[in-house]
Motif scaffolding. Structure first.
Motif, PDB file in Angstrom:
ATOM      1  N   SER A 239       0.832  -1.209   0.000  1.00  0.00           N
ATOM      2  CA  SER A 239       0.000   0.000   0.000  1.00  0.00           C
ATOM      3  C   SER A 239       0.862   1.251   0.000  1.00  0.00           C
ATOM      4  N   VAL A 240       1.912   1.239   0.830  1.00  0.00           N
ATOM      5  CA  VAL A 240       2.812   2.393   0.897  1.00  0.00           C
ATOM      6  C   VAL A 240       3.530   2.590  -0.437  1.00  0.00           C
ATOM      7  N   ILE A 241       4.013   1.499  -1.030  1.00  0.00           N
ATOM      8  CA  ILE A 241       4.718   1.591  -2.312  1.00  0.00           C
ATOM      9  C   ILE A 241       3.806   2.180  -3.384  1.00  0.00           C
ATOM     10  N   LEU A 242       2.559   1.713  -3.429  1.00  0.00           N
ATOM     11  CA  LEU A 242       1.624   2.225  -4.433  1.00  0.00           C
ATOM     12  C   LEU A 242       1.305   3.704  -4.198  1.00  0.00           C
ATOM     13  N   MET A 243       1.163   4.094  -2.927  1.00  0.00           N
ATOM     14  CA  MET A 243       0.894   5.498  -2.621  1.00  0.00           C
ATOM     15  C   MET A 243       2.064   6.375  -3.060  1.00  0.00           C
ATOM     16  N   ILE A 244       3.285   5.933  -2.787  1.00  0.00           N
ATOM     17  CA  ILE A 244       4.467   6.690  -3.196  1.00  0.00           C
ATOM     18  C   ILE A 244       4.501   6.837  -4.716  1.00  0.00           C
ATOM     19  N   ALA A 245       4.233   5.730  -5.411  1.00  0.00           N
ATOM     20  CA  ALA A 245       4.277   5.763  -6.872  1.00  0.00           C
ATOM     21  C   ALA A 245       3.245   6.741  -7.435  1.00  0.00           C
ATOM     22  N   VAL A 246       2.040   6.706  -6.895  1.00  0.00           N
ATOM     23  CA  VAL A 246       0.975   7.577  -7.390  1.00  0.00           C
ATOM     24  C   VAL A 246       1.330   9.046  -7.148  1.00  0.00           C
ATOM     25  N   VAL A 247       1.814   9.359  -5.955  1.00  0.00           N
ATOM     26  CA  VAL A 247       2.135  10.747  -5.621  1.00  0.00           C
ATOM     27  C   VAL A 247       3.305  11.262  -6.450  1.00  0.00           C
ATOM     28  N   VAL A 248       4.367  10.467  -6.573  1.00  0.00           N
ATOM     29  CA  VAL A 248       5.550  10.902  -7.314  1.00  0.00           C
ATOM     30  C   VAL A 248       5.212  11.108  -8.789  1.00  0.00           C
ATOM     31  N   VAL A 249       4.504  10.157  -9.388  1.00  0.00           N
ATOM     32  CA  VAL A 249       4.126  10.297 -10.794  1.00  0.00           C
ATOM     33  C   VAL A 249       3.187  11.494 -10.970  1.00  0.00           C
ATOM     34  N   GLY A 250       2.264  11.667 -10.027  1.00  0.00           N
ATOM     35  CA  GLY A 250       1.345  12.802 -10.120  1.00  0.00           C
ATOM     36  C   GLY A 250       2.072  14.134 -10.058  1.00  0.00           C
ATOM     37  N   VAL A 251       3.044  14.255  -9.162  1.00  0.00           N
ATOM     38  CA  VAL A 251       3.813  15.509  -9.054  1.00  0.00           C
ATOM     39  C   VAL A 251       4.631  15.737 -10.317  1.00  0.00           C
ATOM     40  N   GLU A 252       5.214  14.683 -10.874  1.00  0.00           N
ATOM     41  CA  GLU A 252       5.981  14.836 -12.113  1.00  0.00           C
ATOM     42  C   GLU A 252       5.097  15.301 -13.261  1.00  0.00           C
ATOM     43  N   GLN A 253       3.906  14.727 -13.366  1.00  0.00           N
ATOM     44  CA  GLN A 253       2.989  15.140 -14.426  1.00  0.00           C
ATOM     45  C   GLN A 253       2.513  16.580 -14.220  1.00  0.00           C
ATOM     46  N   LEU A 254       2.284  16.952 -12.970  1.00  0.00           N
ATOM     47  CA  LEU A 254       1.875  18.325 -12.680  1.00  0.00           C
ATOM     48  C   LEU A 254       2.996  19.298 -13.024  1.00  0.00           C
ATOM     49  N   GLY A 255       4.247  18.915 -12.702  1.00  0.00           N
ATOM     50  CA  GLY A 255       5.379  19.764 -13.052  1.00  0.00           C
ATOM     51  C   GLY A 255       5.526  19.934 -14.548  1.00  0.00           C
ATOM     52  N   ALA A 256       5.338  18.834 -15.294  1.00  0.00           N
ATOM     53  CA  ALA A 256       5.417  18.920 -16.754  1.00  0.00           C
ATOM     54  C   ALA A 256       4.325  19.827 -17.309  1.00  0.00           C
ATOM     55  N   LEU A 257       3.114  19.725 -16.745  1.00  0.00           N
ATOM     56  CA  LEU A 257       2.013  20.582 -17.197  1.00  0.00           C
ATOM     57  C   LEU A 257       2.298  22.045 -16.908  1.00  0.00           C
ATOM     58  N   MET A 258       2.862  22.323 -15.737  1.00  0.00           N
ATOM     59  CA  MET A 258       3.171  23.705 -15.385  1.00  0.00           C
ATOM     60  C   MET A 258       4.256  24.275 -16.295  1.00  0.00           C
ATOM     61  N   ARG A 259       5.241  23.461 -16.639  1.00  0.00           N
ATOM     62  CA  ARG A 259       6.273  23.949 -17.563  1.00  0.00           C
ATOM     63  C   ARG A 259       5.677  24.251 -18.934  1.00  0.00           C
ATOM     64  N   GLN A 260       4.745  23.426 -19.371  1.00  0.00           N
ATOM     65  CA  GLN A 260       4.102  23.671 -20.659  1.00  0.00           C
ATOM     66  C   GLN A 260       3.270  24.947 -20.619  1.00  0.00           C
ATOM     67  N   ARG A 261       2.513  25.150 -19.540  1.00  0.00           N
ATOM     68  CA  ARG A 261       1.612  26.307 -19.454  1.00  0.00           C
ATOM     69  C   ARG A 261       2.375  27.614 -19.252  1.00  0.00           C
ATOM     70  N   ILE A 262       3.390  27.570 -18.372  1.00  0.00           N
ATOM     71  CA  ILE A 262       4.099  28.800 -18.021  1.00  0.00           C
ATOM     72  C   ILE A 262       5.123  29.193 -19.053  1.00  0.00           C
ATOM     73  N   MET A 263       5.844  28.186 -19.593  1.00  0.00           N
ATOM     74  CA  MET A 263       6.980  28.490 -20.447  1.00  0.00           C
ATOM     75  C   MET A 263       6.822  28.006 -21.865  1.00  0.00           C
ATOM     76  N   GLY A 264       5.829  27.146 -22.114  1.00  0.00           N
ATOM     77  CA  GLY A 264       5.704  26.571 -23.435  1.00  0.00           C
ATOM     78  C   GLY A 264       6.777  25.549 -23.732  1.00  0.00           C
ATOM     79  N   VAL A 265       7.327  24.924 -22.661  1.00  0.00           N
ATOM     80  CA  VAL A 265       8.374  23.925 -22.809  1.00  0.00           C
ATOM     81  C   VAL A 265       7.747  22.549 -22.757  1.00  0.00           C
ATOM     82  N   PRO A 266       8.117  21.619 -23.654  1.00  0.00           N
ATOM     83  CA  PRO A 266       7.583  20.267 -23.582  1.00  0.00           C
ATOM     84  C   PRO A 266       7.899  19.627 -22.259  1.00  0.00           C
ATOM     85  N   GLY A 267       6.963  18.828 -21.707  1.00  0.00           N
ATOM     86  CA  GLY A 267       7.168  18.198 -20.411  1.00  0.00           C
ATOM     87  C   GLY A 267       8.102  17.043 -20.436  1.00  0.00           C
TER      88      GLY A 267
END
Length: 267
Positions: A239-267
């Motif tokens: 359960s802990v491993i799955l929670m870590i995976a979901v959170v880390v992947v989610g933060v990475e995807q959010l960071g990529a989206l923010m880079r695309q929106r703010i800077m127009g840089v591919p994620g």
């Protein structure tokens, strides 16, 4: 006239020195594998053992999901607080590390050596150091993440400032502006898009690092993972491993989206 059938340079037969270099690299790789305990028998035995672990861990436990979720929130708090401190401190440090911006070459070199030392020590080791310094708990994790982020962002912030367009800085310098004024009015604004991208990468790195700091008592969900494995409570560990995976992947995807929106840089 060159032979059209000749191989491209990258496929050409290496010279004596190049051949010796390749041979040395192969020897070092096999030497490293041997020292690492490489064993075909152990590799063959690994899949059944992994299957046994998964069979004992599935389905993931939901008994302590609430407390695990709060520990995950604490992990994110450690990552965000540590990354924010590290990013803020990185800017003045990077100004001293960037060549030709604020300080002389001697200071540049000294600061870069310090940043290199910070990056060379793993974040888990910094967490151990701060556990000794301030005791067990999230504060040690925040300080470890802050220092690790300083080493990461400080170096890249300095490189970003060195790679800005020199035109505005030279124009201000020609008017007699001080170095600090040139940095504030030309260098930093020119490097700001790169600062944003580097900061987001630093936050993503902080989230990944914070998930394991609990293994050494620096707060977060890592301690729950260690306790679960120590007690052979594999469903909770999964359960802990799955929670870590979901959170880390989610933060990475959010960071990529923010880079695309703010800077127009591919994620």
């Amino acid at each position: 006239m060159s032979d059209a059938r000749a191989l491209p340079h990258r496929f050409a037969a290496p010279g004596a020195v190049g051949f010796l270099g390749y041979l040395a690299a192969v020897i070092v790789i096999f030497w490293s594998l041997d020292s690492a305990g490489w064993s075909l028998d152990r590799l063959v035995a690994a899949p059944p053992r992994l299957a046994d672990f998964l069979s004992r861990a599935w389905p993931p436990s939901t008994d302590n999901l609430g407390s695990l979720a709060w520990k995950m929130v604490e992990t994110l708090q450690i990552a965000i607080a540590g990354a924010a401190i590290g990013i803020l401190v990185s800017l003045p440090v990077a100004l001293l590390a960037a060549r030709g911006v604020l300080a002389g070459r001697l200071v540049n070199t000294a600061v870069r050596v310090i940043l290199g030392f910070i990056r060379a020590v793993p974040d888990l080791v910094w967490a151990l150091v701060f556990v000794v310094a301030v005791g067990l708990g999230p504060l040690a994790g925040v300080l470890a993440i802050a220092l690790d982020t300083l080493g990461f962002c400080g170096r890249f912030f300095a490189d970003d400032m060195e790679n800005t367009d020199p035109g505005p800085a030279e124009a201000l310098t020609a008017t007699g502006a001080r170095r600090i004024d040139v940095a504030a009015a030309a260098v930093i604004p020119g490097a700001m898009p790169a600062f944003v991208s580097t900061s987001l990468f630093g936050l993503e790195k902080a989230v990944r690092s914070s998930t394991i700091l609990g293994l050494v008592g620096a707060g977060g969900i890592g301690i729950e993972l260690k306790v679960a494995f120590d007690l052979f409570d594999y469903p909770t560990a999964l359960s802990v491993i799955l929670m870590i995976a979901v959170v880390v992947v989610g933060v990475e995807q959010l960071g990529a989206l923010m880079r695309q929106r703010i800077m127009g840089v591919p994620g």
